[in-house]
Design a protein around this motif. Structure first.
Motif, PDB file in Angstrom:
ATOM      1  N   ALA A  61       0.399  -1.269  -0.358  1.00  0.00           N
ATOM      2  CA  ALA A  61      -0.116   0.064   0.112  1.00  0.00           C
ATOM      3  C   ALA A  61       0.466   1.198   0.131  1.00  0.00           C
ATOM      4  O   ALA A  61       0.259   2.341  -0.582  1.00  0.00           O
ATOM      5  N   SER A  62       1.943   1.174   0.099  1.00  0.00           N
ATOM      6  CA  SER A  62       3.268   2.498   0.817  1.00  0.00           C
ATOM      7  C   SER A  62       3.947   2.023  -0.340  1.00  0.00           C
ATOM      8  O   SER A  62       5.208   2.195   0.461  1.00  0.00           O
ATOM      9  N   ILE A  63       3.834   1.514  -1.532  1.00  0.00           N
ATOM     10  CA  ILE A  63       5.442   0.723  -1.930  1.00  0.00           C
ATOM     11  C   ILE A  63       6.142   2.135  -2.285  1.00  0.00           C
ATOM     12  O   ILE A  63       5.802   2.940  -3.120  1.00  0.00           O
ATOM     13  N   ARG A  64       7.614   2.459  -1.991  1.00  0.00           N
ATOM     14  CA  ARG A  64       8.072   3.544  -2.485  1.00  0.00           C
ATOM     15  C   ARG A  64       9.450   2.161  -3.197  1.00  0.00           C
ATOM     16  O   ARG A  64      10.043   1.720  -2.246  1.00  0.00           O
ATOM     17  N   PRO A  65      10.886   2.651  -3.065  1.00  0.00           N
ATOM     18  CA  PRO A  65      11.817   2.927  -3.422  1.00  0.00           C
ATOM     19  C   PRO A  65      12.821   2.143  -1.979  1.00  0.00           C
ATOM     20  O   PRO A  65      12.204   3.005  -0.899  1.00  0.00           O
ATOM     21  N   ASP A  66      13.687   1.553  -2.270  1.00  0.00           N
ATOM     22  CA  ASP A  66      14.617   0.935  -1.539  1.00  0.00           C
ATOM     23  C   ASP A  66      15.723   1.942  -0.621  1.00  0.00           C
ATOM     24  O   ASP A  66      16.074   1.828   0.530  1.00  0.00           O
ATOM     25  N   LEU A  67      15.634   3.066  -1.641  1.00  0.00           N
ATOM     26  CA  LEU A  67      16.760   4.177  -1.472  1.00  0.00           C
ATOM     27  C   LEU A  67      16.626   5.606  -1.461  1.00  0.00           C
ATOM     28  O   LEU A  67      14.827   5.418  -2.131  1.00  0.00           O
ATOM     29  N   ASP A  68      15.994   6.569  -0.346  1.00  0.00           N
ATOM     30  CA  ASP A  68      15.296   7.718   0.137  1.00  0.00           C
ATOM     31  C   ASP A  68      16.757   8.384  -0.886  1.00  0.00           C
ATOM     32  O   ASP A  68      17.246   8.555  -1.683  1.00  0.00           O
ATOM     33  N   GLY A  69      15.765   9.938  -0.921  1.00  0.00           N
ATOM     34  CA  GLY A  69      16.746  10.857  -2.142  1.00  0.00           C
ATOM     35  C   GLY A  69      18.084  11.390  -1.951  1.00  0.00           C
ATOM     36  O   GLY A  69      19.105  11.620  -2.233  1.00  0.00           O
ATOM     37  N   THR A  70      17.862  11.337   0.057  1.00  0.00           N
ATOM     38  CA  THR A  70      18.694  11.831   0.744  1.00  0.00           C
ATOM     39  C   THR A  70      19.875  10.426   0.723  1.00  0.00           C
ATOM     40  O   THR A  70      21.325  10.869   0.207  1.00  0.00           O
ATOM     41  N   GLN A  71      19.668   9.815   0.060  1.00  0.00           N
ATOM     42  CA  GLN A  71      20.952   8.285   0.133  1.00  0.00           C
ATOM     43  C   GLN A  71      21.450   8.199  -1.659  1.00  0.00           C
ATOM     44  O   GLN A  71      22.544   8.156  -1.489  1.00  0.00           O
ATOM     45  N   ILE A  72      20.614   8.393  -2.640  1.00  0.00           N
ATOM     46  CA  ILE A  72      20.835   8.828  -3.780  1.00  0.00           C
ATOM     47  C   ILE A  72      21.526   9.353  -3.876  1.00  0.00           C
ATOM     48  O   ILE A  72      22.948   9.655  -4.478  1.00  0.00           O
TER      49      ILE A  72
END
Length: 485
Positions: A429-440
């Motif tokens: 239901a809250s699917i998102r990438p395994d890395l967030d913007g800061t990590q990228i």
């Protein structure tokens, strides 16, 4: 079933129910009646509350009519009501709250529409009977004078209630000329109460249907919502189509009655849509698992509109085959345009159009070719409308072929089980990438900007295709993608 035939009404039952309901509201009607009577004014419970008290469906809203003028009413309410408001003063109405009850008291009045105006001209009346005569239907033209509790029914509303009939107190043409929205209300009450509409009323609605165009879109919308959320919406919708009112307020509905000929036989899309609506209603308990089912406009309207793209996309192929390619996408656009014209909120428009656009997505799943990735995309695209999409998709099966219906039901059972299993494993239901913007930005050593968004979108697609990854796995995949650019 929620759309079963309404039960019969016996006058003896009505009288018993009314007596019971009057005892429940006695503190309000007795106290108010005494205050107005002591001041030399008449007061009567009137209209819908009297009708609903007879049917055992009275809520906490009470409407009264009085010989007192608004300023006199306001004065009498002071010291008794918990709160008073006067937004309806221009129409002779003063409102108040007393405990759990919401009360509106309106001076006897008459009301007419100028043919070119959307706003009524209000004139104060001088008698209860004259006030009752200007009301929309005889079942709403009954009153109970208080505090003495005298029953006033000059237009036969009680008999019409027992016969489940909607008639106007006077000539239907005069009533609808005074307020054209009453034509919509006839359809709404047919849907809410399961009543038949008298032939002369139907004839007047048919002759005067185009008069509805002087009514604001917002008022039409509100009646349509009440109709669709009623226990018997098919009755009301069929009446709108039969009288030609639908051609003005929801033209997509009569357009579903596609002409058929002996060479091109196909399902009646209009009847199919009404059946899908009823089958969606039968599943509304899924939207309130912790309480009684409540009418849900979004899923009901999506069910009604899901095939509105078919008339525009119909094609006749060789061998008498009829196709409706892309009617889901076209239907979503048509639905959005109609809902905008009716002044629905953006959130309502987005929800219903999403359901219309996605209602065919499930087809093909039964072939067993859906990967986990496809299931994830189904959930992501449905978003917060997933349960409504489940309801709509199941309701859309109206085939009389039992083996085909069973096959579709089993396939959708399987899809829901896979969604539930993947949801438990992956929080779909809250699917998102395994890395967030800061990590990228840290991993790629880049500042905020377009490239971060591109990387985020790529990681989301990777997540959809391959499922969740560890942080190290996601980092390695991201670096590989970055180098390949």
């Amino acid at each position: 079933m929620s759309h079963a035939e309404p039960p019969p009404i016996l006058i003896s039952d009505v009288q018993q129910t009314l007596a019971r309901e009057l005892e429940r509201i006695a503190p309000i009607i007795d106290e108010l009646g005494a205050r107005f009577s002591a001041a030399g004014h008449e007061l009567a419970l009137v209209g819908g509350p009297v009708r609903d008290a007879m049917l055992g469906r009275l809520q906490e809203d009470l409407d009264f009519t009085t010989s007192a003028r608004p300023e006199q009413t306001e004065k009498l309410l002071k010291g008794w009501a918990d709160a008073i408001w006067d937004m309806g003063r221009d129409f002779g109405t003063i409102g108040c709250r007393k405990g759990e009850w919401t009360v509106e008291i309106t001076t006897y009045r008459s009301e007419t529409y100028d043919p070119t105006s959307r706003k009524p001209d209000v004139d104060y009346g001088t008698s209860l009977v004259a006030d009752l005569q200007r009301r929309d239907f005889s079942v709403n033209s009954m009153a109970l004078t208080v505090p003495e509790r005298g029953f006033e029914d000059p237009f036969g509303g009680l008999v019409d209630l027992a016969n489940r009939t909607l008639r106007t107190p006077g000539k239907a043409e005069d009533s609808f000329s005074d307020d054209p929205l009453r034509m919509m209300r006839a359809a709404r009450f047919a849907a809410q109460l399961g009543f038949e509409v008298a032939p002369d009323v139907v004839a007047a609605m048919t002759a005067m249907a185009d008069r509805i165009q002087i009514i604001s879109a917002e008022r039409v919308r509100d009646e349509l919502v009440k109709l669709i959320c009623a226990p018997y919406p098919r009755r009301g919708l069929a009446l709108l189509v039969e009288t030609g009112l639908a051609a003005h307020v929801l033209p997509e509905l009569p357009a579903l009655s596609l002409e058929r000929d002996e060479h091109h036989r196909h399902k009646d899309v209009y009847e199919h849509s009404l059946t899908v609506l009823e089958q969606a209603i039968d599943q509304e308990d899924r939207l309130s698992p912790d309480g009684p089912p409540a009418p849900d406009f979004l899923v009901r309207f999506a069910a009604l509109m899901h095939d509105v793209g078919k008339p525009r996309t119909r094609r006749f192929e060789s061998g008498g085959v009829v196709t409706f390619h892309h009617h889901d996408v076209v239907g979503a656009k048509i639905t959005k345009k109609r809902m905008k014209a009716l002044r629905f909120s953006n959130d309502q428009i987005d929800a219903v159009t999403k359901l219309v656009e996605l209602h065919l997505r499930f087809h093909g799943y039964g072939d067993g070719e859906w990967t986990d990735s496809a299931v994830r995309r189904y959930v992501r695209d449905a978003g917060d409308q997933l349960v409504r999409l489940h309801i709509l998709t199941r309701a859309d099966c109206t085939t009389r072929n039992q083996s085909k219906a069973d096959r579709l039901r089993r396939a959708y059972d399987d899809l829901e089980e896979r969604i539930e299993r993947l949801s438990e494993e992956e929080e779909l239901a809250s699917i998102r990438p395994d890395l967030d913007g800061t990590q990228i930005m840290e991993i790629l050593q880049i500042p905020p900007g377009r490239e971060v968004g591109q990387a985020y979108a790529w990681l989301l697609e990777l997540r959809m295709e391959e499922g969740p990854k560890t942080e190290d796995e996601a980092k390695a995949a991201l670096l590989q993608w970055w180098a390949a650019r």
